[in-house]
Design a protein around this motif. Structure first.
Motif, short mmCIF file in Angstrom:
data_model
loop_
_atom_site.label_atom_id
_atom_site.label_comp_id
_atom_site.label_asym_id
_atom_site.label_seq_id
_atom_site.Cartn_x
_atom_site.Cartn_y
_atom_site.Cartn_z
N SER A 175 0.84 -1.18 0.00
CA SER A 175 0.00 0.00 0.00
C SER A 175 0.88 1.23 0.00
O SER A 175 1.94 1.26 0.61
CB SER A 175 -0.90 0.02 1.24
OG SER A 175 -1.87 -0.98 1.17
N ASP A 212 -2.84 7.09 15.00
CA ASP A 212 -2.69 5.95 15.91
C ASP A 212 -1.83 6.39 17.10
O ASP A 212 -0.60 6.33 17.06
CB ASP A 212 -2.04 4.79 15.19
CG ASP A 212 -2.12 3.50 15.99
OD1 ASP A 212 -2.35 3.59 17.22
OD2 ASP A 212 -1.95 2.42 15.41
N SER A 223 -0.95 4.06 9.88
CA SER A 223 -1.24 2.66 10.15
C SER A 223 -2.74 2.36 10.19
O SER A 223 -3.19 1.32 9.69
CB SER A 223 -0.60 2.24 11.48
OG SER A 223 -1.13 2.99 12.56
N LYS A 224 -3.53 3.26 10.75
CA LYS A 224 -4.98 3.02 10.79
C LYS A 224 -5.57 3.00 9.40
O LYS A 224 -6.44 2.17 9.08
CB LYS A 224 -5.66 4.08 11.66
CG LYS A 224 -5.51 3.87 13.15
CD LYS A 224 -6.42 4.81 13.93
CE LYS A 224 -6.36 4.54 15.43
NZ LYS A 224 -7.28 5.43 16.19
N LEU A 271 -4.03 2.27 6.60
CA LEU A 271 -3.57 1.07 5.90
C LEU A 271 -4.35 -0.17 6.33
O LEU A 271 -4.70 -1.01 5.50
CB LEU A 271 -2.07 0.88 6.13
CG LEU A 271 -1.16 1.94 5.51
CD1 LEU A 271 0.28 1.74 5.97
CD2 LEU A 271 -1.24 1.92 4.01
N LYS A 272 -4.63 -0.27 7.63
CA LYS A 272 -5.40 -1.43 8.12
C LYS A 272 -6.83 -1.41 7.58
O LYS A 272 -7.42 -2.45 7.30
CB LYS A 272 -5.42 -1.44 9.65
CG LYS A 272 -4.09 -1.76 10.28
CD LYS A 272 -4.14 -1.65 11.80
CE LYS A 272 -2.79 -1.90 12.44
NZ LYS A 272 -2.82 -1.71 13.91
N ALA A 273 -7.38 -0.20 7.45
CA ALA A 273 -8.76 -0.08 6.98
C ALA A 273 -8.89 -0.15 5.47
O ALA A 273 -9.99 -0.27 4.94
CB ALA A 273 -9.36 1.24 7.48
N PRO A 307 -7.04 -2.34 2.85
CA PRO A 307 -6.12 -3.33 2.28
C PRO A 307 -6.09 -3.23 0.76
O PRO A 307 -7.03 -2.75 0.13
CB PRO A 307 -6.73 -4.66 2.74
CG PRO A 307 -8.18 -4.36 2.94
CD PRO A 307 -8.23 -2.95 3.47
#
Length: 508
Positions: free
Chosen positions: A4, A57, A72-73, A75-77, A79
């Motif tokens: 990403s 985060d 990071s948040k 990227l996690k949300a 994919p």
């Protein structure tokens, strides 16, 4: 491997936060009476207005992992989708552009537009590309006349004639030939020829130990394509190894990507007569006669060592190996427009094995990519009419004009710049050309002939038309009004030889 992209949204605010929390350290220089903090609390508060605090985060220390703190948040949300290899703000904006384009091509296909119009040509490509049943039933048949010509190549003279003829219709495999501004005279266009002929991304793939599995997969793919085209399975394996050996020899004579970064290694002006002495088995004079371009007196042969090796191969490589090499690359090149067996094999190697893409994009996106490749600026005119009104272009032009004025003022006042350098900088500033939204002059598509019968036939016709359009620039002044991207492209570029920066509508 998929990844990403870093999303820069809110980065300024995050930096402000990190500066506020990290600014006081034991090693910081002593403050002076005149010193001012990089950010005070009011500035930080203002910066945070544009950012949702929930996106940060706070479990991650900004001082040690700023990327994680900011991204990071997100990227996690978000994919990477299985039909993509990257995902970020550009891709999201691109999806928005594709949805508009999708509606436009469907509209063109349903419009019963008058034959010969841009809408009719877009409709022909869209309809033939969308007719999966017809493409499936045809199999490799649309390509068979070209394969029959390759099967008849039995000596050097026949092979060189085929290379000239295929280059003339934009289907050259062995090397690139294109028009570009003369590196030493940027007002005029000359012909450039460059190394090519490889199925893997660059020469390192043929020699690096780390790429051994990729090489094995490539040989298997070559054999698969040849087998699908009707070659006996055992013969296909033998031919695949011969093709790999052929390409490895080309790769050994090629420059690496790093070497190619040197502009001097991409420019080597010669005459056709001098080039003919380097390659006695391949006449550049005859090639330019076939292409009908005025390049005999001067063109750039950027990698003479590569072409010297090609000349040797024309003499010492068996005709059967040349046939296998040309057959494979001809089918591989046409695979996206043939039946599903060919298209899937091509995707599995180039997209999955090489790039990590798990799933093929839906049919409509693949056909839309073909439309863009064939008649992109024509579709761009429809796109602009639909979503980018003239006043949007005017607003962006004013914004860029203001930036330009500010840049000039800065150049005029820079204390470290000598007067001679300042003079040159201002000369470059005066010649700088911004292009916003879409071309002021649209391209004429009247010479492109399409039909409702063959997807491959339409794509080959478009390739020949576009290649001829490019070749016709050779020997003429550079057209500074021309664009190198379509308005619906989510990207931008700077062209050094024209000293221009270009912002298509879709990214605005």
């Amino acid at each position: 491997m998929k990844f990403s992209k870093l999303v820069p949204l809110g980065l300024t605010a995050a930096i402000a936060v990190s500066l506020a929390s990290c600014g006081k350290t034991d090693t910081a220089p002593a403050a002076t009476a005149d010193a001012k903090p990089a950010f005070d609390q009011s500035q930080i508060k203002t910066a945070l207005i544009s950012l949702n605090n929930a996106d940060l985060d706070t479990a991650i220390a900004a001082c040690t992992d700023l990327n994680g703190f900011v991204n990071s948040k997100w990227l996690k949300a978000n994919p990477v989708p299985n039909d993509q290899t990257t995902w970020g703000s550009f891709e999201i904006l691109r999806e928005r552009s594709l949805e508009v384009q999708h509606a436009l091509v469907q509209q063109a296909a349903a419009s019963q537009a008058k034959a010969g119009t841009v809408e009719a040509k877009i409709g022909d490509i869209w309809k033939t590309g969308s007719d999966e049943a017809k493409i499936e039933a045809a199999g490799i048949t649309p390509l068979q006349p070209q394969l029959d010509k390759i099967a008849a190549l039995n000596d050097t003279a026949a092979i060189t004639q085929y290379l000239r003829d295929s280059q003339a219709v934009g289907q050259g495999v062995l090397f690139s030939l294109f028009a570009n501004a003369d590196y030493k005279d940027s007002a005029n266009v000359i012909a450039y020829v460059g190394q090519g002929g490889l199925g893997l991304p660059e020469k390192g793939y043929y020699f690096d130990d780390s790429q051994a599995k990729i090489r094995d997969a490539y040989v298997a793919y070559i054999a698969q394509v040849l087998t699908l085209s009707g070659v006996d399975a055992e013969q296909a394996k033998t031919q695949a190894k011969a093709v790999m050996d052929f390409e490895t020899r080309l790769a050994k004579a090629s420059m690496s990507r790093i070497e190619m970064r040197d502009p001097a290694k991409r420019y080597n002006p010669v005459s056709a007569a001098d080039a003919d002495k380097l390659t006695p088995n391949f006449s550049w004079t005859a090639l330019f006669d076939t292409l009908k371009v005025p390049a005999a007196q001067k063109f750039s042969m950027a990698q003479p060592g590569f072409f010297g090796e090609v000349d040797k191969m024309l003499a010492d490589v068996p005709a059967a190996t040349w046939q296998a090499y040309l057959r494979f690359h001809t089918i591989d090149d046409a695979a996206p427009y043939l039946s599903s067996a060919f298209e899937k094999a091509n995707f599995d190697f180039y997209s999955t094995t090489l790039r990590g893409q798990k799933e093929m994009q839906p049919r409509w996106k693949r056909v839309l990519e073909s439309v863009n490749g064939a008649i992109g600026e024509g579709l761009g005119q429809m796109y602009v009419d639909a979503v980018f009104p003239a006043d949007s272009k005017v607003q962006m032009q004013h914004l860029v004009e203001n930036l330009s004025v500010a840049l000039k003022a800065r150049l005029e006042k820079l204390e470290w710049m000598s007067e001679d350098t300042r003079k040159k900088a201002l000369e470059k500033w005066a010649s700088f050309t911004p292009k916003i939204g879409y071309p002021d002059k649209w391209r004429d598509w009247s010479g492109l002939e399409t039909n409702g019968d063959s997807y491959l036939g339409n794509m080959q016709a478009a390739r020949t038309f576009n290649y001829r359009y490019m070749l016709n620039k050779i020997g003429k002044p550079v057209d500074k009004t021309e664009w190198g991207m379509t308005p619906q492209t989510v990207n931008a570029y700077y062209n050094a030889t024209k000293n221009e920066i270009v912002f298509p509508a879709a990214i605005l």
